[in-house]
Design a protein around this motif. Structure first.
Motif, PDB file in Angstrom:
ATOM      1  N   ALA A  14     -51.081  61.817  10.403  1.00  0.00           N
ATOM      2  CA  ALA A  14     -51.733  61.508   9.124  1.00  0.00           C
ATOM      3  C   ALA A  14     -50.723  61.489   7.978  1.00  0.00           C
ATOM      4  O   ALA A  14     -50.772  60.618   7.101  1.00  0.00           O
ATOM      5  N   LEU A  15     -49.792  62.449   7.972  1.00  0.00           N
ATOM      6  CA  LEU A  15     -48.743  62.467   6.949  1.00  0.00           C
ATOM      7  C   LEU A  15     -47.871  61.211   7.050  1.00  0.00           C
ATOM      8  O   LEU A  15     -47.545  60.587   6.037  1.00  0.00           O
ATOM      9  N   ALA A  16     -47.491  60.855   8.275  1.00  0.00           N
ATOM     10  CA  ALA A  16     -46.649  59.671   8.484  1.00  0.00           C
ATOM     11  C   ALA A  16     -47.364  58.407   8.018  1.00  0.00           C
ATOM     12  O   ALA A  16     -46.756  57.515   7.408  1.00  0.00           O
ATOM     13  N   TRP A  17     -48.656  58.325   8.304  1.00  0.00           N
ATOM     14  CA  TRP A  17     -49.466  57.165   7.893  1.00  0.00           C
ATOM     15  C   TRP A  17     -49.459  56.998   6.377  1.00  0.00           C
ATOM     16  O   TRP A  17     -49.275  55.901   5.867  1.00  0.00           O
ATOM     17  N   ARG A  18     -49.607  58.100   5.665  1.00  0.00           N
ATOM     18  CA  ARG A  18     -49.621  58.028   4.202  1.00  0.00           C
ATOM     19  C   ARG A  18     -48.208  57.796   3.651  1.00  0.00           C
ATOM     20  O   ARG A  18     -48.018  57.028   2.717  1.00  0.00           O
ATOM     21  N   ILE A  19     -47.193  58.447   4.225  1.00  0.00           N
ATOM     22  CA  ILE A  19     -45.806  58.268   3.773  1.00  0.00           C
ATOM     23  C   ILE A  19     -45.369  56.813   3.930  1.00  0.00           C
ATOM     24  O   ILE A  19     -44.740  56.236   3.038  1.00  0.00           O
ATOM     25  N   GLY A  33     -42.452  63.230  16.985  1.00  0.00           N
ATOM     26  CA  GLY A  33     -43.415  62.142  16.881  1.00  0.00           C
ATOM     27  C   GLY A  33     -44.316  62.056  18.093  1.00  0.00           C
ATOM     28  O   GLY A  33     -44.258  62.885  19.008  1.00  0.00           O
ATOM     29  N   ASN A  34     -45.181  61.039  18.115  1.00  0.00           N
ATOM     30  CA  ASN A  34     -46.050  60.777  19.258  1.00  0.00           C
ATOM     31  C   ASN A  34     -46.341  59.275  19.320  1.00  0.00           C
ATOM     32  O   ASN A  34     -45.983  58.530  18.400  1.00  0.00           O
ATOM     33  N   PRO A  35     -46.975  58.794  20.394  1.00  0.00           N
ATOM     34  CA  PRO A  35     -47.173  57.345  20.544  1.00  0.00           C
ATOM     35  C   PRO A  35     -47.942  56.688  19.403  1.00  0.00           C
ATOM     36  O   PRO A  35     -47.749  55.491  19.142  1.00  0.00           O
ATOM     37  N   GLY A  36     -48.794  57.443  18.715  1.00  0.00           N
ATOM     38  CA  GLY A  36     -49.554  56.861  17.623  1.00  0.00           C
ATOM     39  C   GLY A  36     -48.720  56.529  16.409  1.00  0.00           C
ATOM     40  O   GLY A  36     -49.133  55.749  15.550  1.00  0.00           O
ATOM     41  N   LEU A 304     -56.635  60.536   3.787  1.00  0.00           N
ATOM     42  CA  LEU A 304     -57.393  59.329   3.479  1.00  0.00           C
ATOM     43  C   LEU A 304     -57.914  59.332   2.051  1.00  0.00           C
ATOM     44  O   LEU A 304     -58.235  58.279   1.501  1.00  0.00           O
ATOM     45  N   ARG A 305     -57.983  60.500   1.427  1.00  0.00           N
ATOM     46  CA  ARG A 305     -58.549  60.579   0.081  1.00  0.00           C
ATOM     47  C   ARG A 305     -57.484  60.540  -1.021  1.00  0.00           C
ATOM     48  O   ARG A 305     -57.833  60.465  -2.199  1.00  0.00           O
ATOM     49  N   MET A 364     -59.568  55.463  11.034  1.00  0.00           N
ATOM     50  CA  MET A 364     -58.251  55.719  11.602  1.00  0.00           C
ATOM     51  C   MET A 364     -58.399  56.579  12.851  1.00  0.00           C
ATOM     52  O   MET A 364     -59.268  57.458  12.900  1.00  0.00           O
ATOM     53  N   ILE A 365     -57.571  56.300  13.834  1.00  0.00           N
ATOM     54  CA  ILE A 365     -57.451  57.185  14.993  1.00  0.00           C
ATOM     55  C   ILE A 365     -56.074  57.824  14.910  1.00  0.00           C
ATOM     56  O   ILE A 365     -55.053  57.126  14.974  1.00  0.00           O
ATOM     57  N   PHE A 366     -56.032  59.137  14.717  1.00  0.00           N
ATOM     58  CA  PHE A 366     -54.766  59.862  14.660  1.00  0.00           C
ATOM     59  C   PHE A 366     -54.518  60.545  15.999  1.00  0.00           C
ATOM     60  O   PHE A 366     -55.424  61.190  16.553  1.00  0.00           O
ATOM     61  N   HIS A 367     -53.294  60.430  16.499  1.00  0.00           N
ATOM     62  CA  HIS A 367     -52.925  61.023  17.786  1.00  0.00           C
ATOM     63  C   HIS A 367     -52.471  62.472  17.581  1.00  0.00           C
ATOM     64  O   HIS A 367     -51.717  62.766  16.661  1.00  0.00           O
TER      65      HIS A 367
END
Length: 428
Positions: A14-19, A33-36, A304-305, A364-367
Motif C-alpha cells: 500500500a505504501l509503495a502504491w501511494r509512493i 518486496g513481493n509479486p504485487g 486510499l484516503r 485494490m488488491i494488496f499482496h
C-alpha cells in the motif's frame, strides 16, 4: 528522487502504491518486496531489511535520497542509528525512528511507563518477570475479569492475551513467562481491561510538528463477531464513525500533543509514524499501545484516503520540516478485507495457486503473503491478500470489498464477511 522502501507485506504494498503515484518519485526500490509490487518499482528479493551493512551498501550504490522503513523489527534493532552513523549518510532523510524511539513498540513495559511519565491516559498496569510470578498472580486477583496479558517484546502482533477467567489468566501467565513467545515474553505486562470501542490513530511527525492521518479501525480476531484467536489483523475500515471532531480534539490534546512533547523532553528525535491504538471509553481516549510504524491492515485503507503528495510528506518527515504541509483526505469510506490461508493464525499450508479477478474501478488488491513461481502466483503466508475498496457509504464499501474477496480464488481461502458491520450497527 530515488527511494528505498523496506518491507514485503500488505502495508508496504500500500505504501509503495501511494509512493509510486508521486511526481517526486523517480525510482522506487522495494526490499525485499513481493509479486504485487513489481509494477510499482524494482523489487530486491535478496536484500534483507535486517542486513544493515547490505542496506547501507545499496543506499550508496543507487544514490538513495529517501529511506522509508515499513516493518518494526529493523527499527527496534537500530537500523536508523546504523545508517546515520555512516559519515556520508548522516543527512539522509529517513522515515522511521531510531532505536530509542522504536522502544515505544519494542517494549510494552517501557511504553506504559512513558505514558505514566507524561500523563497520557492508559489502563492501570504492572510488569512482571519469571521470578515474580507469585506477585503477578496476586496482582491478577486485584483485577476484575477479563484480564489483559501482554508480552513485553515484539511478538508479530500475537503477544496479547485476553483471558476471561482468573484460572485462564494464571495459566496463560505461566506459559508466557515460561517462553511461549521466546524472549518477547520474558517480561509480561498485566493491565486492567478497558470497556469501550477501539480505533487506530496514525501520527506522522518530524519530531516537533505532526499531522494526524485518516483514522481507521482494525479487526484482530480470526472469527466473525470478534471471536477466536488473535491475528495480525483481518480487516480495517476508515473513517471511523465515532471518531468525530469532539473525540479527535481530545485525542490531539490528551494523546498526540503529550506524546510528541514527551519524546522531545526525553531527547528522542522521532521522525516517522506513531500508531496509537486507542480505546474510546465513554468519549475519552485511552492508549492501549503504541507502534513505531504504520499498522497492517489499516495502512491499506488509510493510503486510499490520502490525496496529497505522499512522498512530499515522507520527505518532510525525514528532513524535520513538516511545517505547513497540507494533508488532503478523500471523504469516501474505504474497507479492507484480509484473505488468509486455511489454519491461520495457527499452522497453515502455503503454495496454493491464486487466481485474481479483473480489478473493478475504485478497488485494490494488496499482496501480503504471495510468491511467484514458474509463472504462477502462489500463497506464501498466513495473511495472503487484502481486498480494499472505496464506497460512498460504509455499506457500499463493505459490499464491494466482500464481493472482491469472494472473487479471489485459492484453496483454503478464509476471510471475515463482517468487517465494518459493528460500525454500521453503531450508526443505525
Amino acid at each position: 528522487m530515488n527511494i528505498l522502501l523496506l518491507g514485503s507485506g500488505g502495508r508496504e504494498h500500500a505504501l509503495a502504491w501511494r509512493i509510486a503515484q508521486s511526481p517526486n518519485c523517480t525510482q522506487l526500490f522495494i526490499a525485499p518486496g513481493n509479486p504485487g509490487m513489481v509494477s510499482l518499482g524494482t523489487c530486491l528479493p535478496g536484500l534483507n531489511p535486517k542486513d544493515f551493512p547490505a542496506i547501507v551498501e545499496f543506499i550508496r550504490k543507487e544514490r538513495i535520497e529517501l529511506l522509508v522503513v515499513g516493518p518494526e523489527e529493523p527499527l527496534v534493532l537500530g537500523l536508523v542509528d546504523y545508517v546515520l552513523e555512516q559519515e556520508d549518510l548522516a543527512e539522509l532523510p529517513i522515515v522511521g525512528p531510531d532505536a530509542a524511539g522504536a522502544r515505544l513498540e519494542g517494549s510494552k513495559d517501557y511504553s506504559k511507563a512513558f505514558m505514566q511519565r507524561h500523563g497520557i491516559p492508559t489502563a492501570a498496569y504492572r510488569s512482571f518477570r519469571a521470578d515474580e510470578i507469585e506477585a503477578a498472580r496476586a496482582f491478577l486477583r486485584e483485577l476484575n475479569a477479563p484480564y489483559v496479558l501482554k508480552a513485553d517484546g515484539l511478538a508479530a502482533g500475537k503477544g496479547v492475551i485476553i483471558a476471561q477467567t482468573l484460572e485462564e489468566a494464571e495459566q496463560e501467565l505461566g506459559e508466557m513467562l515460561s517462553g511461549r513467545f521466546g524472549k518477547a515474553s520474558s517480561c509480561v505486562v498485566i493491565e486492567e481491561y478497558l470497556h469501550g470501542i477501539e480505533c487506530s490513530v496514525f501520527i506522522a511527525t518530524d519530531g516537533q510538528d505532526w499531522r494526524i492521518l485518516p483514522v481507521a479501525k482494525d479487526y484482530k480476531r480470526i472469527g466473525e463477531g470478534e471471536t477466536g484467536l488473535n491475528t495480525g489483523g483481518m480487516g480495517s475500515v476508515s473513517p471511523v464513525l465515532f471518531a468525530d471532531e469532539a473525540f479527535m480534539a481530545r485525542v490531539e490534546e490528551e494523546v498526540v500533543r503529550p506524546t510528541i512533547a514527551g519524546l522531545m523532553v526525553e531527547g528522542i528525535d522521532y521522525r516517522g509514524f506513531i500508531f496509537a491504538g486507542l480505546m474510546n471509553v465513554d468519549g475519552a481516549p485511552y492508549v492501549i499501545e503504541y507502534n513505531c510504524r504504520m499498522g497492517d491492515p489499516e495502512t491499506q485503507s488509510v493510503m486510499l484516503r490520502i490525496q496529497s503528495d505522499f512522498v512530499e510528506l515522507l520527505l518532510r518527515i525525514g528532513n524535520g520540516a513538516l511545517g505547513d504541509y497540507e494533508l488532503k483526505i478523500d471523504p469516501r469510506t474505504v474497507t479492507t478485507v484480509v484473505l488468509a490461508s486455511e489454519g491461520y493464525p495457527r499452522s497453515y499450508t502455503t503454495g496454493q495457486a491464486i487466481t485474481l479477478p479483473d480489478l473493478p474501478e475504485g478497488a485494490m488488491i494488496f499482496h501480503a503473503g504471495t510468491k511467484s513461481e514458474g509463472g504462477m502466483l502462489l500463497t506464501n503466508g498466513g495473511r495472503v491478500l487484502t481486498a480494499t475498496c472505496y464506497g460512498d457509504t460504509l455499506e457500499e464499501a463493505m459490499e464491494r470489498s466482500n464481493h472482491l474477496a469472494k472473487s479471489i480464488r485459492f484453496q483454503g481461502k478464509n476471510f471475515r464477511r463482517d468487517i465494518g458491520r459493528d460500525l454500521l450497527e453503531l450508526g443505525q
